[in-house]
Enzyme design. Structure first.
Site, PDB file in Angstrom:
ATOM      1  N   LYS A   1       0.857  -1.195   0.000  1.00 53.18           N
ATOM      2  CA  LYS A   1       0.000   0.000   0.000  1.00 53.18           C
ATOM      3  C   LYS A   1       0.888   1.239   0.000  1.00 53.18           C
ATOM      4  CE  LYS A   1      -3.925   1.934   2.656  1.00 53.18           C
ATOM      5  NZ  LYS A   1      -4.726   1.805   3.894  1.00 53.18           N
TER       6      LYS A   1
ATOM      7  N   SER B   1      -9.720   1.849   2.983  1.00 51.54           N
ATOM      8  CA  SER B   1      -8.844   2.585   2.100  1.00 51.54           C
ATOM      9  C   SER B   1      -7.824   1.721   1.341  1.00 51.54           C
ATOM     10  CB  SER B   1      -8.075   3.626   2.902  1.00 51.54           C
ATOM     11  OG  SER B   1      -7.223   2.989   3.840  1.00 51.54           O
TER      12      SER B   1
ATOM     13  N   SER C   1     -10.028  -0.441   7.154  1.00 48.14           N
ATOM     14  CA  SER C   1      -9.421  -0.229   5.830  1.00 48.14           C
ATOM     15  C   SER C   1      -8.747  -1.439   5.215  1.00 48.14           C
ATOM     16  CB  SER C   1      -8.409   0.917   5.893  1.00 48.14           C
ATOM     17  OG  SER C   1      -9.079   2.154   5.869  1.00 48.14           O
TER      18      SER C   1
END
Lengths: 498, 105, 484
Positions: free
Chosen positions: A79, A158, A182
């Site tokens: 990420k 997210s 997330s």
């Protein structure tokens, strides 16, 4: 044979060990998959050169008999909230334009040391603030699963890029971060496994901070076993993080396949929401039956402050974020928009550099901490947080794990819920309470809704009892036998070697 | 609690985020909506409850008084906009300055 | 000591409180491993944490915590076993994180007291409100470039203690004595070097005025004053200014001001469009700081004898006056020096030599007492030579000057230069006899009752011996020989 990038980590590891293929072959296949899967917009930065270098190094180690462990040679995605040395790190924000750290986050460094191969940096909601991956400066991520009529869906957020990359067959595993859901919510939306460890289990050093008291790194994988393997390579005490737990890394795979006979599974009654889709509730009941069928005992428990977790979260997280994001000021890195005075430069840089959702949360956070409001909002929210944690402590006196749905719905179309922030926030209603209490939790893909879209079930365990969490999750996984795959992506061919 | 435009202006300045004048109304509505929603917390009786400071209840690491970092001005300044080398510091780690628009004190 | 400003509406009293920012003596910073040394090239003592790079986290320096506790104990203050670091949020060019990590609601040290030694020998007790730990900010240079300010983060993250007094001070002089006393205490404890020129100690001064007996009025805060003299000047100016304001019917505005040392005046800092709102909240990157009583007890054993105690002991053991004692203990090295000289000797002589000849010579040489060319044991030996009559007091002063210049021992100088006092009666008698023989007329004068001429004879004998004869013996011999 399964396409290389669609292998599980465990299977790929066995193949590497047996010499069926090399890390370089595996990595090349993933790089091709990344290229053909670009329509998903799952990656902000692809790092094929780094990947091939590390893959070759892994093969060399293995040839020398020095393979580092089950992650050695496994290609993964990271990420873009983890700082990576010499590689652009954006947090999905305009304000970090061009930022190339001179350091590597502890978690990504741990993975690197374990031999994992970084394929690139995945897209995310700006500063990890979002539940649909629609707030990224680098554009929304598409869920590999398509809605009715081939409609593009959100992957959740997210960590949407990481979830889409794993679900879309671009790589066998990815890391994300979870502040209020997330990792788990996008895992549910994308039909994969997403796990958030206990707060303090993984170091936060080098992860762009959103809400310091909540942020935790975790794996997104296709199987529970893979999640346990990956977490083993990520976790560990870090003297550079004052909130990192001085606890040894457990063998997270220890309970896999042991079943749940005699395990006490709590069913919190407050997780039944008005207006919850019938299929979500039905899947939850199905999950209870699956566990009971394997000898677990389901017990009704009460977590009375559940409904207050989400509003408390939306005070605590923005408050911490408003302070954590003050460092993005145009001086030392990232975007600068010139101004005639210092304040002018700050305001111009931050006005242009932050997107709408980040701006909203920074302003909310600033407001709830400001003079005259601190006690009414921030302090009250932290007191409620104490009560939420207490609820869990009491429930765990009776049960070993808790079972709930992961999200109140399946993935929705890109563009939906955009004009009502509170409606968007409700996506995290089932994941936020465990975050507020710092507990380990996992989403396991368990079924499909009426539109054929994946739904996850959510398990929560006691602090630092990831072994039990994985044990229950693997039982759930076995019973669910979830093997649905996203449909062929319309405009792109299936990537990867076969 | 409903937030008016002046309040938005004030907190936007505290946060040093420029909000265009024509966006103030919309933002005031959104934030009022969110604040209105979180105010359900007032229903909770928190009499005598300690606010949580951290979920991590543990002995935390402390560092020894040893110099383990520094001497890396090049790294520190690498991503800066418009840095200024220190006199004699052009070769990198001899030091340099960050710069900002001139501050009049 | 009273300090009242008279106005048309009556006398005004000044109320002063000091917030002293003292840099903790440590190798590394409060939350990072970068060095704290003064004067390094810009941004070369900066870690990723100090530069607030994304994802960087603070980890506390244990030694700095111990230093704060030690200081708290030295101020006879309450140590809080549970304290909390909070974030003080504001934007400024030299504050890279956008917040300062500080302590607010729960500081590490609570109330304490400091005793001031007033010039009249009296003492005065000043309350300490609290002591908390915080990070220093970086440094902005505004005069290097026409359009830009330059930022150096070497100071960013250095550990500070903020020592807040109660508003107990009433005169500029008291404020100066208080500041010096705090500096003395910190130096005794080795928790701050007290070096105001290098910025390791500075003060924010809160000033208000009132008619005696009134409630407190509005105060102003003069920021960052960096010398004792400036603190006193700033208070004088600011008190007068406030009195004038009230006397002319105006109000005093609560504001922060700065002191212009060249003009000797205070003026408001540039007005901000909005008042600061620091939005303090507990730093989620740091858990509450919990200390064990065992640790505090252990640190207590490291506290040296403090100046107030030494002062009492000097007065009791050596019979010194409060004033002499106060002067000697104001500096730890001086107190140590004195004590070594005074032990087993005449304390009054020791005081006179240390505060007189030694202080004068060191001042001339521009040296601190710790670097004195004459170490205390040497000065002690010199005093011994006077005491046992080897040299005269007058000769001792010359020997001392030679010691300062050469670093040699007193005995060596005396020996080399043959400065021993002549105490051998026969030897002196020979000189006396010779001088009498050579001056028969004057001898007759004495015998005829002209007493004063004896003094003249003493002078002659001393001259003849090169000043080395014991004057007392010379005197006695002369009287004996000339009496009949």
């Amino acid at each position: 044979m399964t396409a290389f990038p669609e292998l599980s980590i465990a299977a790929a590891g066995k193949g590497l060990e047996a010499g069926d293929f090399t890390a370089e072959e595996l990595t090349r296949a993933c790089i091709e998959a990344l290229e053909s899967g670009r329509d998903l917009n799952a990656f902000i930065t692809e790092t094929p050169d780094i990947a091939l270098d590390r893959a070759k190094a892994s093969d060399a180690r293995r040839a020398d008999g020095r393979a580092a462990g089950p992650m050695d040679g496994i290609p993964i995605a990271i990420k873009d909230l983890f700082c990576t040395e010499g590689v652009l790190t954006t947090a999905g924000s305009h304000i970090l334009d061009g930022f190339t750290p001179a350091y590597e986050s502890t978690v990504s460094a741990n993975l690197k040391d374990s031999g994992a191969v970084m394929l690139g940096k995945t897209n995310l909601d700006e500063f990890a603030m979002g539940s649909a991956n629609v707030t990224s400066y680098y554009g929304p991520v598409k869920n590999p699963w398509k809605g009715p009529g081939g409609k593009d869906l959100v992957p959740g957020g997210s960590s949407g890029g990481s979830a889409a990359a794993v679900a879309g067959g671009l790589c066998p595993g990815a890391i994300g971060t979870d502040t209020g859901g997330s990792i788990r919510q996008p895992a549910s939306f994308c039909g994969i496994v997403g796990m958030k460890p206990t707060y303090g289990r993984c170091s936060r050093w080098g992860i762009v901070a959103f809400a310091s008291s909540l942020d935790q790194a975790g794996p997104l994988t296709r199987t529970v076993e893979d999640a346990a393997i990956m977490l083993g390579a990520m976790a560990g005490h870090d003297a550079k993080d004052s909130t990192s737990a001085p606890i040894d890394v457990a063998d997270f795979s220890a309970g896999l396949g042991e079943g749940v006979k005699g395990m006490k599974v709590g069913i919190p009654k407050e997780y039944t929401l008005d207006g919850m889709p019938a299929e979500v509730e039905a899947l939850w009941r199905q999950g209870m039956d699956w566990l009971k069928g394997q000898g677990a005992e389901c017990i009704d428990v009460s977590l009375p402050h559940t409904k207050y977790a989400l509003p408390a979260y939306y005070i605590v997280a923005p408050a911490e974020a408003s302070s954590n994001l003050a460092r993005y000021d145009g001086v030392r890195y990232g975007l600068r928009v010139e101004g005639s005075t210092l304040d002018d430069m700050y305001e111009a840089t931050r006005g242009e550099g932050f997107g709408d959702e980040v701006r909203r949360r920074v302003l909310i956070g600033t407001y709830v901490l400001s003079a005259g409001y601190y006690d009414a909002y921030y302090r009250q929210a932290q007191k409620v947080r104490t009560l939420i944690a207490r609820d869990f402590t009491e429930a765990f006196e009776q049960v070993d794990v808790l079972l709930t749905p992961t999200a109140p719905s399946a993935a929705f179309a890109i563009g939906e819920k955009m004009d009502d922030p509170v409606a968007m926030y409700l996506n995290d209603v089932f994941t936020v309470p465990a975050s507020m209490a710092g507990l380990p939790a996992i989403s396991v893909p368990a079924g499909l809704d009426g539109d054929g879209l994946p739904l996850g079930l959510h398990l929560i365990a006691k602090p630092f009892d990831e072994v039990t969490l994985f044990r229950a999750a693997s039982a759930l996984e076995q019973a669910a036998g979830f093997d649905a795959k996203p449909g062929a992506r319309p405009s792109t061919p299936q990537g990867g070697a076969s | 609690m409903s937030l008016d435009k002046d309040t938005i202006r004030k907190i936007a300045f505290l946060a040093r985020i420029r909000v265009p004048e024509d966006a103030l109304d919309g933002l005031a509505g959104e934030l009022s909506n969110i604040i209105g929603w979180v105010e359900q917390l007032n229903e909770v009786d928190t009499e005598g409850v300690e606010p949580m400071t951290s979920v991590a209840d543990m002995d935390w690491p402390r560092r020894d008084d040893e110099i383990t970092d520094g001497g890396r001005a090049q790294d520190i300044l690498a991503n800066a906009t418009d840095p200024e080398p220190a006199p004699g510091g052009e070769d990198g780690n001899g030091g340099g300055f960050f710069t900002v628009p001139k501050v009049v004190e | 000591m009273t300090y009242l400003i008279s106005g048309e509406s009556g006398d005004w009293e000044v109320v002063i409180g000091l917030e002293i920012h003292a840099q903790i003596v440590s190798e590394a910073k409060l939350f990072s491993g970068a060095a704290t040394a003064f004067g390094a090239a810009p941004n070369t003592q900066v870690s990723l944490v100090d530069a607030a790079m994304p994802g960087m986290l603070p980890v506390i320096n244990e030694h700095c915590v111990a230093q704060a506790v030690k200081t708290g104990l030295g101020l006879k203050a309450k140590i809080n076993l549970h304290s909390v670091f909070e974030r003080k949020n504001y934007f400024y060019a030299d504050l890279p994180q956008g917040y300062q990590i500080s302590q607010y609601a729960e500081p590490i040290v609570g109330e304490g007291t400091v005793i001031l030694d007033m010039p009249d020998g009296e003492t005065r007790e000043i309350g300490i409100e609290r002591l908390h730990m915080e990070q220093d900010a970086g440094k902005s240079l505004h005069d290097q470039d026409p359009k830009r300010s330059f930022i150096d983060l070497n100071r960013s993250g250095i550990a500070l203690m903020e020592i807040v007094s109660k508003p107990d001070l009433r005169t500029p002089e008291e404020a100066g004595i208080y500041l010096r006393k705090i500096r003395t205490i910190l130096r005794y404890l080795h928790t701050c070097d007290g070096n105001m020129e290098e910025g390791s100690m500075r003060a924010d001064v809160n000033v208000s005025v009132r008619h005696p007996g009134e409630d407190l009025r509005t105060r102003t805060e003069i920021k960052n004053v960096n010398s004792v003299r400036f603190v006193m000047q700033a208070i004088e100016y600011e008190a007068e200014r406030q009195v004038e304001a009230y006397e002319s019917g105006e109000d005093v505005v609560q504001e922060t001001r700065q002191f212009d040392s060249t003009k000797g005046e205070t003026r408001p800092m540039r007005a901000k469009e909005f008042a600061h709102d620091y939005r303090y909240f507990p730093d989620p990157d740091l858990l509450p700081l919990v200390l064990s009583q065992d640790l505090v007890d252990h640190i207590a054993t490291l506290i040296p004898e403090m100046p107030d105690e030494i002062k009492q002991r000097f007065m009791a053991d050596f019979g010194l006056s409060a004033n002499d004692s106060g002067v000697l203990v104001a500096d730890m090295d001086t107190a140590d020096y004195f004590e070594e000289v005074a032990n087993g000797r005449d304390p009054k002589q020791a005081v006179n030599w240390v505060t007189g000849n030694l202080f004068g010579a060191l001042k001339k040489a521009g040296l601190p007492i710790a670097e004195s060319p004459v170490p205390p044991e040497s000065l002690g030996e010199l005093l011994d030579l006077v005491e046992d009559g080897t040299i005269s007091g007058r000769m001792a002063k010359e020997v001392f000057e030679e010691m300062m210049a050469t670093g040699k021992d007193a005995a060596d100088i005396v020996e080399e230069q043959g400065l021993e006092q002549i105490t051998d009666g026969a030897e002196i008698e020979a000189f006396v006899d010779r001088v009498i023989a050579e001056n028969q007329d004057q001898a007759a004068d004495v015998r005829n009752g002209k007493e004063k001429t004896i003094g003249w004879f003493v002078g002659q004998v001393m001259q003849a011996t090169g000043g080395k004869a014991n004057p007392k013996m010379v005197n006695e011999l002369l009287r004996k020989k000339l009496s009949g």
